[in-house]
Design a protein around this motif. Structure first.
Motif, PDB file in Angstrom:
ATOM      1  N   LEU A   1      26.298  69.791  29.331  1.00  0.00           N
ATOM      2  CA  LEU A   1      27.193  70.170  30.438  1.00  0.00           C
ATOM      3  C   LEU A   1      26.426  70.916  31.519  1.00  0.00           C
ATOM      4  CD1 LEU A   1      30.437  71.268  28.568  1.00  0.00           C
ATOM      5  CD2 LEU A   1      30.210  69.402  30.209  1.00  0.00           C
TER       6      LEU A   1
ATOM      7  N   THR B   1      24.718  68.458  33.668  1.00  0.00           N
ATOM      8  CA  THR B   1      25.692  67.809  34.551  1.00  0.00           C
ATOM      9  C   THR B   1      26.051  68.729  35.720  1.00  0.00           C
ATOM     10  OG1 THR B   1      26.577  66.668  32.627  1.00  0.00           O
ATOM     11  CG2 THR B   1      27.948  66.654  34.590  1.00  0.00           C
TER      12      THR B   1
ATOM     13  N   HIS C   1      23.213  68.954  38.287  1.00  0.00           N
ATOM     14  CA  HIS C   1      23.201  67.806  39.198  1.00  0.00           C
ATOM     15  C   HIS C   1      24.343  67.906  40.212  1.00  0.00           C
ATOM     16  CE1 HIS C   1      19.964  65.379  37.735  1.00  0.00           C
ATOM     17  NE2 HIS C   1      20.389  65.451  36.486  1.00  0.00           N
ATOM     18  N   PHE C   2      25.498  68.340  39.721  1.00  0.00           N
ATOM     19  CA  PHE C   2      26.677  68.441  40.586  1.00  0.00           C
ATOM     20  C   PHE C   2      26.408  69.403  41.748  1.00  0.00           C
ATOM     21  CE2 PHE C   2      30.758  70.580  41.500  1.00  0.00           C
ATOM     22  CZ  PHE C   2      31.494  69.485  41.913  1.00  0.00           C
TER      23      PHE C   2
END
Ligand code: SF4
Ligand code: SF4
Length: 214
Positions: A13, A16, A19-20
């Motif tokens: 997570l 993720t 990257h977000f």
């Protein structure tokens, strides 16, 4: 065990989320440099590179990944355009490509002289079933006249299967198109062609000198 899985999940997570957030941070960085990160060649190149941060996907179909020169999809036929704007097929309808094609998806009809009935070295019809074509490129490899080459166009979706039987008109593209998608190949072939022509001319000149000598 549960603890181990939970740790891995959290790590995933975290990646993720990184990257977000990096997507927005990179967008702001590019804007501050007065550059566009989307819908530009430079932006796409950046997102494909090891420098990419945040989003690295492309916004297909508005953005498209450039393909390398040797990328091959379905074949196309090359024609030359003379100074009067007349098109001339490079293909002589020799049939070699149809013979070597592994799934046998090429069909050629030779042109015959309407008066004498003798064959003319150009195809009257040329079909490729692109649903059957396995994109191997053997037809292009074996063609002795550089008349058939592999295309870069991969957007061939249609609603009706019958449109995938490509005829000569649909297969034919000018030599300028070939030069634009495969510049290194085109240059190499043109160089070889010129060298062969020069060698032939020299041989002709040498033989005429020998025959006219007393
Ligand atoms: S494309 Fe090339 S190999 Fe195929 S029939 Fe034409 S000249 Fe021959
Ligand atoms: S690319 Fe291969 S399968 Fe397709 S037409 Fe050429 S030889 Fe046949």
């Amino acid at each position: 065990m549960d603890g181990m899985y939970g740790k891995g999940l959290l790590k995933g997570l975290a990646v993720t989320f990184k990257h977000f957030w990096m997507t927005y941070i990179e967008d702001i960085r590019w804007l501050m440099r007065g550059k566009r990160r989307y819908y530009t060649t430079e932006g796409i190149a950046n997102r494909r590179s090891s420098e990419a941060a945040g989003i690295f996907t492309v916004q297909y179909p508005d953005e498209k990944m450039p393909v390398p020169e040797e990328f091959r999809y379905v074949p196309f036929l090359i024609y030359e355009v003379d100074e009067n704007g007349e098109k001339h097929d490079r293909c002589t309808s020799c049939g070699i490509c149809a013979k070597v094609c592994p799934p046998q998806c090429i069909w050629i009809v030779r042109t015959n002289d309407p008066k004498t009935g003798r064959p003319i070295p150009e195809p009257e019809q040329f079909y490729i079933d692109v649903d059957v074509c396995m994109n191997c490129g053997l037809c292009a490899e074996y063609c002795p006249f550089d008349a058939i080459k592999m295309d870069h166009d991969y957007e061939l979706s249609v609603y009706d299967r019958q449109y995938n039987l490509y005829d000569k008109e649909k297969l034919s593209k000018p030599v300028s198109y070939y030069a634009s998608i495969r510049p290194a190949n085109y240059d190499r072939e043109e160089k070889a062609r010129k060298e062969a022509e020069a060698a032939k001319a020299a041989a002709r000149a040498a033989s005429s000198t020998t025959t006219t000598a007393p």
